[in-house]
Design a protein around this motif. Structure first.
Motif, mmCIF file in Angstrom:
data_model
loop_
_atom_site.group_PDB
_atom_site.id
_atom_site.type_symbol
_atom_site.label_atom_id
_atom_site.label_comp_id
_atom_site.label_asym_id
_atom_site.label_seq_id
_atom_site.Cartn_x
_atom_site.Cartn_y
_atom_site.Cartn_z
ATOM 1 N N GLY A 1 0.670 -1.063 0.073
ATOM 2 C CA GLY A 1 -0.079 0.068 0.050
ATOM 3 C C GLY A 1 0.891 1.143 -0.021
ATOM 4 N N THR B 1 3.865 4.329 -1.336
ATOM 5 C CA THR B 1 4.153 4.927 -2.636
ATOM 6 C C THR B 1 5.730 4.642 -2.570
ATOM 7 N N SER C 1 1.449 0.570 -4.000
ATOM 8 C CA SER C 1 0.127 0.786 -4.725
ATOM 9 C C SER C 1 0.098 1.964 -5.644
ATOM 10 N N ARG C 2 1.329 2.896 -5.486
ATOM 11 C CA ARG C 2 1.533 4.257 -6.456
ATOM 12 C C ARG C 2 2.865 4.190 -6.828
ATOM 13 N N ILE D 1 -1.662 -0.341 -10.355
ATOM 14 C CA ILE D 1 -0.695 0.409 -9.636
ATOM 15 C C ILE D 1 -0.802 1.914 -10.156
#
Length: 153
Positions: A77, A79, A100-101, A132
């Motif tokens: 989760g 970045t 997730s990013r 993503i």
């Protein structure tokens, strides 16, 4: 295939985004190599500036993710910040780590060497296919070296 120059640009980056990209840039500058690449995730920086015994040099994203795993920090989760978008191998590691990013620098992306473009676009496709979110930040007033040339990031 995604066009690496058409990623969404973050118009008003948050403090966390500016901090994360700044840490990735500092990680890139750890040692003066022809190409400086860094990454930052979950409070851990990684770079392409060190070699393991036998000469293997992990890419910055993989280095940051491996360091998180070694010290027991979950990256699920989180970045990941890096000046350049990931190659296919790093994209696989990012997906496996549950990131997730991913946030990259517009300045570095616009300076991507032609021979890197297919690898970076393939990595971006993998990240996006895995759900993503990938975004670009405008240059923050720093420079890193790319093949002996200064690039604003």
């Amino acid at each position: 295939m995604v066009d690496l120059f058409e990623l969404k640009v973050i118009e008003d980056p948050s403090y966390d985004d500016v901090y994360g990209m700044t840490q990735a840039i500092y990680a890139a500058k750890g040692v003066d190599y022809r190409t400086q690449v860094g990454a930052f995730v979950a409070g851990i920086g990684g770079s392409n500036n060190w070699k393991e015994p036998g000469g293997y040099r992990p890419h910055a994203e993989t280095d940051a993710l491996l360091t998180c795993a070694k010290v027991g920090i979950s990256t699920a989760g989180e970045t990941l910040y890096a000046p350049w978008a990931s190659c296919v191998e790093c994209a696989q590691d990012i997906i496996s780590a549950g990131i997730s990013r991913v946030v990259v620098s517009q300045g570095a992306m616009n300076s991507t060497p032609d021979d890197w473009v297919p690898k970076v676009e393939a990595g971006l496709d993998m990240l996006m296919d895995a759900g993503i979110k990938v975004e670009m930040m405008k240059p923050q007033g720093f420079t890193i070296t790319m093949r002996d040339e200064e690039v604003e990031v």
